[in-house]
Scaffold this active site. Structure first.
Site, PDB file in Angstrom:
ATOM      1  N   ASN B 386       1.975  -1.172 -32.999  1.00 36.83           N
ATOM      2  CA  ASN B 386       2.577   0.079 -33.424  1.00 36.83           C
ATOM      3  C   ASN B 386       1.582   0.986 -34.139  1.00 36.83           C
ATOM      4  O   ASN B 386       1.083   1.949 -33.559  1.00 36.83           O
ATOM      5  CB  ASN B 386       3.800  -0.210 -34.306  1.00 36.83           C
ATOM      6  N   ASP B 387       1.237   0.643 -35.371  1.00 36.70           N
ATOM      7  CA  ASP B 387       0.381   1.546 -36.139  1.00 36.70           C
ATOM      8  C   ASP B 387      -0.986   1.764 -35.492  1.00 36.70           C
ATOM      9  O   ASP B 387      -1.547   2.845 -35.597  1.00 36.70           O
ATOM     10  CB  ASP B 387       0.200   1.000 -37.559  1.00 36.70           C
TER      11      ASP B 387
END
Lengths: 97, 460
Positions: B386-387
């Site tokens: 994600n990040d």
């Protein structure tokens, strides 16, 4: 500082520089094996623990030394074995005939 | 004569350690090199056992036997997915050994220990105790015995710094006057307490930095032991270990665009970011895709880049991922894997998992090597990351992750994201990648989803 202490400091710093040179060439691909390898190598405190456990300076030294020997041996044996197990997994592409 | 044997063994061991680490620069040579390093360790042990000082062997034999059995059992039976935990435990054990040796030295010599030696003993037990408990905390978080989110409270940094200052003060006292054993053991206890408190506010995603840092501390404790015992192989091995951990923690911090201080004191992700930080998502919708459609898109891709993240590790989906990749390869597509330096919970985590699933290492690309490929790639498949793929790191100055180097997934022609739910990632930040026109999402457990994809792709 005594002459011995200076020499120890030299050894430490030179080893640090060599370590930096060597380890900065390790590709990210092998960073986990690197960690587990340095874990195994830091099991070298086994050497100090052996002296503590075996030199007969009273029960406290011997028992604590024995525990230290155990802890360090787990790292040495486990560390080298698991590093090997991991490195064995890194394989090249097999060309199909 | 005995001394000569010992010193020769130590010198050989030191050289073999350095050569062993040197061999890790290439996967083809690494195994051999590490076996030589193990031989070096054996030499060092034998070289020690022949010393005159050693007169009794029962505790040595017992300790080594028990240690070898536990170590071997852990190495053989532990699943690869538990690697971060194992690393944490072994940092702790290494530090236990170093700390105990330091305690024994002080116990034996007490007030007569001498100033120079007290300095190194102090370092040894302080770093040692901190590493013992800090690593156990890290283990607890990785094993999810403890909450993985950062634990924070008021005046936390103030309390930690005060305790640290007190510990340093006691250390200074001991250098001045080593006679009070209460001071010594208080310092030891403070070191242990600091280890716990230091790791408490650190979240799961910061574990790569923390593990590397603890690696470094364990090494420094070993080196201090070497100074205390006047033993060069300990100094050298400790220095190697210390630099390695330090270098890794630098690399990991850089990959997150954060300083050490920020990792240690920042408690990232604990504080909800204020207004304006997160991209507003009102009015935007994500497009979700059925497994069949996703499978078709992937199977007929001429080029596919797979981006694994911690989600893949949690779902243990690495084998299924490889199966899917095999199908694409069979249909003539090209498959690469893009590995972000901090993907997962320790340095190199994804590489090990994928290697275990028999992915050849030529297909595993570092961030710098792969980032230019995305533009020319048909499909980027994000599996539980994600990040590290959030374009906000590039575009959004207000974002907490702004400046962090990311994988350029958003530049691929199409992006398929496998995700458990729409919950934001660890940093609690919305990911605009998910709302882009070329992005589609498949929701569900990564492993189950990829199984479906494989099934569907096979039927095409």
């Amino acid at each position: 500082m005594t002459a011995t202490e200076y020499i120890q400091l030299y050894v430490f710093m030179l080893a640090g520089v060599v370590g930096y040179q060597v380890i900065s060439r390790v590709p990210p691909l092998l960073h986990t094996p690197l960690m587990s390898a340095t874990n195994a190598i830091s099991g070298i405190s086994l050497v100090g623990s052996l002296v503590a456990a075996g030199s007969d300076h009273g029960t406290v030294s011997t028992v604590l030394g024995g525990i230290a020997v155990m802890a360090a041996t787990i790292n040495v044996v486990g560390g080298f074995m698991i590093t090997d197990r991991m490195l064995k997994m890194f394989k090249r592409e097999t060309r199909k005939p | 004569m005995r001394e000569l044997v010992t010193q020769a063994a130590y010198l050989a061991a030191s050289l073999l350690f350095i050569l062993g680490l040197r061999s890790l620069s290439s996967p083809a040579k690494a195994r051999r090199g590490m076996q030589q390093a193990a031989l070096g360790m054996l030499l060092a042990v034998v070289g020690t056992l022949v010393q005159q000082e050693i007169v009794r062997y029962e505790w040595i034999a017992g300790g080594m036997a028990v240690g070898a059995i536990i170590g071997a059992a852990m190495a053989i039976y532990m699943p690869m997915t538990a690697m971060p935990q194992r690393i944490a435990v072994s940092h702790s054990l290494g530090a236990v050994a170093a700390t105990l040796v330091g305690v024994i030295e002080y116990y034996r010599h007490g007030a007569d220990v001498g100033r120079g030696k007290m300095v190194v003993l102090g370092f040894e037990v302080l770093f040692g105790a901190l590493t013992v408990t800090g690593s156990l905390m890290a283990f607890g978080k990785l094993q999810e015995l403890l909450p993985t989110r950062p634990i924070t409270y008021r005046f936390q940094n103030f309390l930690n710094l005060t305790l640290f200052a007190v510990a340093i003060g006691l250390f200074g006292w001991l250098i001045y006057d080593a006679s009070s054993s209460i001071v010594f053991y208080t310092m030891l206890a403070l070191g242990g307490t600091l280890g716990v408190l230091m790791v408490l506010p650190i979240g799961g995603a910061d574990m790569p930095v923390v593990l590397s840092l603890l690696n470094s501390y364990a090494g420094l404790a070993s080196a201090a032991t070497g100074f205390a015992l006047n033993n060069n192989v300990l100094i050298i091995a400790g220095a190697l270990d210390g630099t390695s951990g330090f270098l890794l923690s630098m690399l990991m911090s850089k990959a997150m665009n954060r300083s050490f201080a920020n990792v240690l004191f920042g408690a990232f992700g604990a504080v909800p970011s204020g207004g304006g930080a997160a991209t507003s998502v009102a009015g935007l919708t994500v497009r979700s895709l059925s497994a069949e459609d996703a499978a078709a898109q992937i199977a007929y891709a001429r080029s596919l880049i797979i981006v694994p993240g911690y989600g893949m590790a949690v779902a243990q989906a690495q084998r299924e991922v490889r199966e899917l990749a095999d199908i694409v390869t069979k249909k003539g597509g090209d498959v690469k894997y893009a590995i972000h330096p901090v993907a997962g919970r320790m340095p190199g985590h994804m590489n090990v998992l994928l290697a275990e699933a028999d992915v050849p290492y030529e297909q595993l690309y570092d961030m710098d090597a792969i980032n230019d490929h995305f533009e020319r790639t048909d499909v980027a498949l994000v599996v539980g990351a994600n990040d590290v793929v959030n374009p906000a790191a590039r575009n959004d100055r207000g974002s907490p992750i702004y400046g962090m180097p990311i994988l350029n997934v958003d530049r691929a022609k199409s992006v398929i994201v496998l995700k458990r739910s729409m919950n934001p990632g660890f940093a609690g930040i919305e990911n605009e990648l998910f709302y882009k026109a070329q992005t589609t999402m498949v929701f569900g457990d990564a492993r189950a989803t990829i199984k479906l994809l494989v099934q569907a792709a096979k039927e095409l």
